[in-house]
Structures are given as structure tokens and as C-alpha cells.
Design a protein around this motif. Sequence first.
Motif, PDB file in Angstrom:
ATOM      1  N   ARG A  41       0.833  -1.206   0.000  1.00 54.83           N
ATOM      2  CA  ARG A  41       0.000   0.000   0.000  1.00 54.83           C
ATOM      3  C   ARG A  41       0.868   1.257   0.000  1.00 54.83           C
ATOM      4  O   ARG A  41       0.551   2.244  -0.669  1.00 54.83           O
ATOM      5  N   ALA A  42       1.979   1.208   0.742  1.00 58.46           N
ATOM      6  CA  ALA A  42       2.888   2.362   0.754  1.00 58.46           C
ATOM      7  C   ALA A  42       3.516   2.555  -0.624  1.00 58.46           C
ATOM      8  O   ALA A  42       3.658   3.688  -1.101  1.00 58.46           O
ATOM      9  N   LEU A  43       3.908   1.450  -1.271  1.00 60.84           N
ATOM     10  CA  LEU A  43       4.476   1.540  -2.610  1.00 60.84           C
ATOM     11  C   LEU A  43       3.455   2.125  -3.597  1.00 60.84           C
ATOM     12  O   LEU A  43       3.794   2.963  -4.443  1.00 60.84           O
ATOM     13  N   ILE A  44       2.203   1.677  -3.492  1.00 59.30           N
ATOM     14  CA  ILE A  44       1.170   2.186  -4.394  1.00 59.30           C
ATOM     15  C   ILE A  44       0.941   3.677  -4.176  1.00 59.30           C
ATOM     16  O   ILE A  44       0.804   4.446  -5.134  1.00 59.30           O
ATOM     17  N   ARG A  45       0.916   4.081  -2.912  1.00 58.80           N
ATOM     18  CA  ARG A  45       0.705   5.508  -2.627  1.00 58.80           C
ATOM     19  C   ARG A  45       1.781   6.368  -3.288  1.00 58.80           C
ATOM     20  O   ARG A  45       1.491   7.424  -3.860  1.00 58.80           O
ATOM     21  N   ARG A  46       3.030   5.888  -3.230  1.00 55.55           N
ATOM     22  CA  ARG A  46       4.122   6.657  -3.850  1.00 55.55           C
ATOM     23  C   ARG A  46       3.972   6.702  -5.369  1.00 55.55           C
ATOM     24  O   ARG A  46       4.208   7.738  -5.997  1.00 55.55           O
ATOM     25  N   ARG A  47       3.583   5.573  -5.961  1.00 55.85           N
ATOM     26  CA  ARG A  47       3.437   5.544  -7.414  1.00 55.85           C
ATOM     27  C   ARG A  47       2.247   6.382  -7.881  1.00 55.85           C
ATOM     28  O   ARG A  47       2.274   6.970  -8.974  1.00 55.85           O
ATOM     29  N   VAL A  48       1.210   6.446  -7.058  1.00 51.71           N
ATOM     30  CA  VAL A  48       0.085   7.319  -7.398  1.00 51.71           C
ATOM     31  C   VAL A  48       0.543   8.766  -7.435  1.00 51.71           C
ATOM     32  O   VAL A  48       0.173   9.532  -8.340  1.00 51.71           O
ATOM     33  N   GLN A  49       1.375   9.151  -6.494  1.00 49.84           N
ATOM     34  CA  GLN A  49       1.889  10.521  -6.494  1.00 49.84           C
ATOM     35  C   GLN A  49       2.763  10.768  -7.720  1.00 49.84           C
ATOM     36  O   GLN A  49       2.727  11.845  -8.322  1.00 49.84           O
ATOM     37  N   ASP A  50       3.555   9.755  -8.106  1.00 52.60           N
ATOM     38  CA  ASP A  50       4.351   9.873  -9.336  1.00 52.60           C
ATOM     39  C   ASP A  50       3.438  10.051 -10.547  1.00 52.60           C
ATOM     40  O   ASP A  50       3.713  10.867 -11.446  1.00 52.60           O
ATOM     41  N   LEU A  51       2.353   9.284 -10.577  1.00 52.49           N
ATOM     42  CA  LEU A  51       1.404   9.351 -11.683  1.00 52.49           C
ATOM     43  C   LEU A  51       0.782  10.741 -11.781  1.00 52.49           C
ATOM     44  O   LEU A  51       0.731  11.348 -12.864  1.00 52.49           O
ATOM     45  N   LEU A  52       0.317  11.253 -10.667  1.00 56.66           N
ATOM     46  CA  LEU A  52      -0.337  12.559 -10.676  1.00 56.66           C
ATOM     47  C   LEU A  52       0.645  13.677 -11.010  1.00 56.66           C
ATOM     48  O   LEU A  52       0.291  14.652 -11.681  1.00 56.66           O
TER      49      LEU A  52
END
Length: 371
Positions: free
Chosen positions: A266-277
Motif C-alpha cells: 500500500r505504501a508503494l502504491i501511494r508513492r506511485r500514485v503521487q508519481d502518476l499525478l
Amino acid sequence: MTEPAPNPKAGLPELLGLPFPVRRHPGHAHMEVHLRHWADQFGLTPTSETAQHLTASRFAAMAAHAYPSAPQPRADWAADWITWLFLLDDQLEEGAHGSENRWSEVIDAVRAVLRSPQAVGAAGPPLIRAWADLCSRVGPWATPAWKARFGAHLLESLHGALQEIRLRDQGIPPTLDEYTALGRASSASLPVFDTVEICVGAELPEHLYNITLYREFLHAAADVFCWSNDLCSVQKERDAGMVTNLVLVLEHHDGLLPDEALGAIRALIRRRVQDLLAAREQLHHLEPSLSLPPAQARALHQNVTALCEWLTGTLWWHTAGGTTRYKVTDPDSAPPPIADLLTGPDDALPCHPGRREGDRVGQPGSVARRG
């Protein structure tokens, strides 16, 4: 009292936080009916049990939320395409085609259809005939350049699945870095993202597709999709003996307990979502500096928005869409065996000329050339 197993989906909607509402295609009911007829037409539901399983999986609902803006014929095609991908995946994980040799034959058959969809006869295997239909229908909507890119991405994903078979047979999960590259291919993210262009009628020319920032956006989207899917599919893949799931990767290499691995992902996904945005925002600011013709600027904007909608729609399907695909069942009430949809009346897939039983198919130099 036994502690309940951790829920992989818990909190997943909040993880993405994409600034897009979940939208449903206005022709969603038509997509449902069309998909049932299409699946029956190509023999993808040979028994009443397989038909019920297809209905319960709700693939048309996934497509209706992932491609909410597509014209009706393209939305219908998207529902068929998504269904085909999932049914093909089942043939590897739970069906009769999960060995290196059998999957190599699948790769050959898919490649042959890409070259000549019209060459597939009426007596071919159901999934191969269905694939030929998908290729024929998408043809008028796409340029040769898109078709070449889409075909290369799909073959890369099938080779990625071949690597997953080899890792499964070895019984050792890849490292996190290895899995990140492999997952972008084996999850079929890139060919799926290609179809978003076609379904919104905004094909990108290659010079735009290959902008570094756009590729970073695509990679972040692929990782978010792949890792979110891993949270939902981990039990299904664990039961199938697969080792290429991010939960299993972290459990093995980092020595994490299942609930610890879920938290780390979940922490990894949160970081990648921020990269995406962040990449999305930078692309919007980049558009004026590129001095693009209006049609190209519009296509780039449409694709960035549509890909974010695609992620939002597929997340809805995974968590709230009512699909039974990842439902953990009691072994005593497990669904019937997966029907073999890759064997035709001649009892064999088309094989590459000169292929001998036992030969291996070599992978491209990189599992994810665009990854």
C-alpha cells in the motif's frame, strides 16, 4: 480465537485518490448483452457453468467503467477484449496451457493472427478465433503504426507470462526490481493502455507516445494497476502455485508476514500514485511548450485523462463491482475446472514451423522493451 486473515482490498479505493469520479458507459446494458452473445458465438462458454462464471466475473461492467467515453461499437469491442485477456490468463494459471511448451504454442498462435487474422479457420480453438475477430474489428480504427505497437506490446506480455511460468517452476519469486519490470509486461498493461487510445478515438503519433514524460506516466499507471491487482489476486495466484505477485515477492525476499507485505505494498502504491499525478500535471504544462497541432494536443490530453479514468474504473471493478473473480472459495465448493479454450478439433494449436516438442521460445532482449 483464530485471527481473521488480512483483507488485501481493505483501504484500496483510498490508496489511489485519483481526482476522477467513477463513470459508467451509458450503453453498459448493451455491452452486457453483446458480450454474452460474442462469448457464445466463439465457444467461450461451452457449458452452463462457464457461462455462469463469465456472468459472475462481470467483465462487461469492468469495461463499462474503464472505457466510459468510447463510442458504442468500440465499447463493445473493449468488453470483448478485456474478457479475452482474462480468459487467456485462466488458461495459464488454472487451465491446461500453463507449461512452457504449451504457452509457447499460444504465443505462436497469437502472433500468427496478428499477421493474418483472416487465416484463422472456423475450426480453430475458441480463444484464437475470438482473437482473430478482435483483430479484424479493431483494424479499421487504427493506423499501421498503432497496430505494430499494440502487437509488440501484446507479444511482450505473453513472453512475460512465459517468464512467470519459468519462475513458478523454479519456485523462487523475482526481486522487487525484477518484478517491477516483469509486471509491466506480464500484466498486459501496455497493450491495454494502447486500446484506450483507440477507444477514445485519440491515437497518439509515435513521437508523442515516446516523450519521456509520457512514458513515465504510462509506467506509473502500469505499476499502480499491477500492484493494486496483486492485492486482489494474491490468493488466486498463491493457489495456482504462481510466485509473481508483489505480496509473494515481499514475503519471500523481505521475510514479511502477509499483513506486513500488504502494508508495504500500500505504501508503494501511494508513492506511485503521487508519481502518476505529478507526471499528469507536468504533461498538462508541457503541452503548450511542444507547440503541437491542435489535434495532437487534444489527443495527448484525452489519453492522459482517459488512462486515469481507466485506472479508476478498474479499481471500482476490483473492489465494489461485484466480481467473483478473486473471491476465495471453500475447496469443497470450488468452481468447475477451467474449460480448455485453446484446443481445436485437430487437438493442437498452430505451431511455429520447425518447432519441435520440447523446444523453448526465446524471449525478446528485454521482457518489457517499452518498460
